[in-house]
Design an enzyme around this catalytic site. Structure first.
Site, PDB file in Angstrom:
ATOM      1  CD  GLU A  78      -2.977   0.928   2.352  1.00 25.28           C
ATOM      2  OE1 GLU A  78      -3.655   1.925   2.634  1.00 25.28           O
ATOM      3  OE2 GLU A  78      -3.040  -0.148   2.986  1.00 25.28           O
ATOM      4  CB  SER A  79       4.214   2.053   1.191  1.00 23.21           C
ATOM      5  OG  SER A  79       4.818   0.822   0.834  1.00 23.21           O
TER       6      SER A  79
END
Length: 261
Positions: A59-60
Site C-alpha cells: 500500500e505504500s
C-alpha cells in the site's frame, strides 16, 4: 532460535498454520496486494514454494518488492531496496488497482459476514464502541478492484464471523451492487481461519465451509460462526504443514519471529 535441535518437532503454532494454508492458496496467482503481518508471511512463503514468480505490491506504493527481510510496516525502507518500482498513491490506486492489475488482495478484518463484507472500524455501537479499530486504509479500493480477495482471520468466533456486522467498513460486491455500485472483482473468495477454510464463488454466493483443519469438526466450525454456515458437498481436510514448509517459514521467511507467534 531457528535451526536448533528439536526445531522440527516443535508444535505448529496457529500463525504458522494460517501462513502455510494461505500460501498454498496463492498457487497460480501472479500479483498480490499484501498487507503487513500474516499476508506478508503467506506471500513470501508462496514465493519460495507454489508461486515463485509472484509479484508483491504494498500500500505504500512499492511494486515487485524483494525485501532482504520481513518489513515491519508498509513504509519500511527494506521494501524499497531491490523493488521493481515505487509509485505514487495516485498511480497505485488509480492505475495499478483500478486498472485491474491485481490478482489477489490480501486483507484482514475484525468481523466478516457471510457475503464477505468486512468491519475494521468499531466493535459495538458507533457512538460508544467497546473497541475502536484502525479503519479502512486501502481496503475499500482493494475489495472493489482486485480480481479476488483473500482474508486471514486469527480468530474464528461468532463475534468475528457475524450475521450482522457492527459496522461495514469494506462492502463486498453484493452489498455494493445493492447500493448501485458495480465493483470490478469478485470480492472475498477465500477466508483462512484457525479452524478451516471458507470460500465463495463471487457475487450472489455466500461463504461456505470447504475445508477443516486436522482435528476440527464441522460442528465446531458451525458453533463458532454467527450465521447458519453451509458446507461444501465434498468437505476437505487441510494437509498439515510439511517439515519443508515449516523450515522455510521459521528459518528463511521469519527467523526473527517478527510475525510468527
Amino acid at each position: 532460535m531457528s535451526g536448533q535441535p528439536g526445531e522440527e518437532t516443535r508444535p505448529v503454532t496457529p500463525s504458522e498454520l494460517l501462513s502455510v494454508v494461505a500460501a498454498r492458496e496463492l498457487a497460480g496467482r501472479r500479483t498480490v496486494f499484501a498487507g503487513i503481518g500474516l499476508p506478508t508471511l503467506a506471500t513470501e512463503l508462496a514465493r519460495l514454494t507454489v508461486a515463485p514468480g509472484i509479484e508483491v505490491v504494498y500500500e505504500s506504493g512499492v511494486c515487485g518488492a524483494h525485501p532482504s527481510h520481513l518489513p515491519e510496516t508498509i513504509a519500511d525502507a527494506v521494501l524499497i531496496t531491490g523493488a521493481e518500482a515505487v509509485v505514487s498513491m495516485a498511480t497505485l490506486f488509480g492505475s495499478v488497482l483500478q486498472g485491474g492489475h491485481i490478482d489477489v488482495g490480501f486483507l484482514g478484518a475484525a468481523q466478516i459476514d457471510r457475503w464477505g463484507s468486512l468491519n475494521t472500524s468499531v466493535i459495538g455501537e458507533w457512538e460508544r464502541p467497546s473497541v475502536r479499530l484502525p479503519g479502512s486504509g486501502g481496503a475499500v479500493e482493494v475489495m472493489a478492484n482486485a480480481r479476488e480477495v483473500f482474508v486471514v482471520m486469527r480468530r474464528h468466533t461468532p463475534r468475528s464471523f457475524a450475521d450482522v456486522l457492527d459496522f461495514c467498513t469494506t462492502p463486498g460486491p453484493d452489498r455494493a451492487l445493492a447500493d448501485g455500485i458495480r465493483p470490478l472483482g469478485a470480492g472475498v473468495t477465500r477466508v483462512i481461519t484457525e479452524l478451516g477454510v471458507l470460500a465463495r464463488a463471487g457475487v450472489g454466493d455466500e461463504l461456505r465451509l470447504v475445508a477443516v483443519h486436522p482435528g476440527v469438526s464441522v460442528e465446531q466450525v458451525r458453533a463458532a460462526t454467527g450465521w447458519e454456515l453451509k458446507t461444501a458437498d465434498r468437505l476437505a481436510t487441510t494437509a498439515p504443514p510439511t517439515s519443508a514448509e515449516l523450515r522455510l517459514l521459521r528459518d528463511d521467511v521469519d527467523p526473527n519471529r517478527v510475525y510468527l507467534r
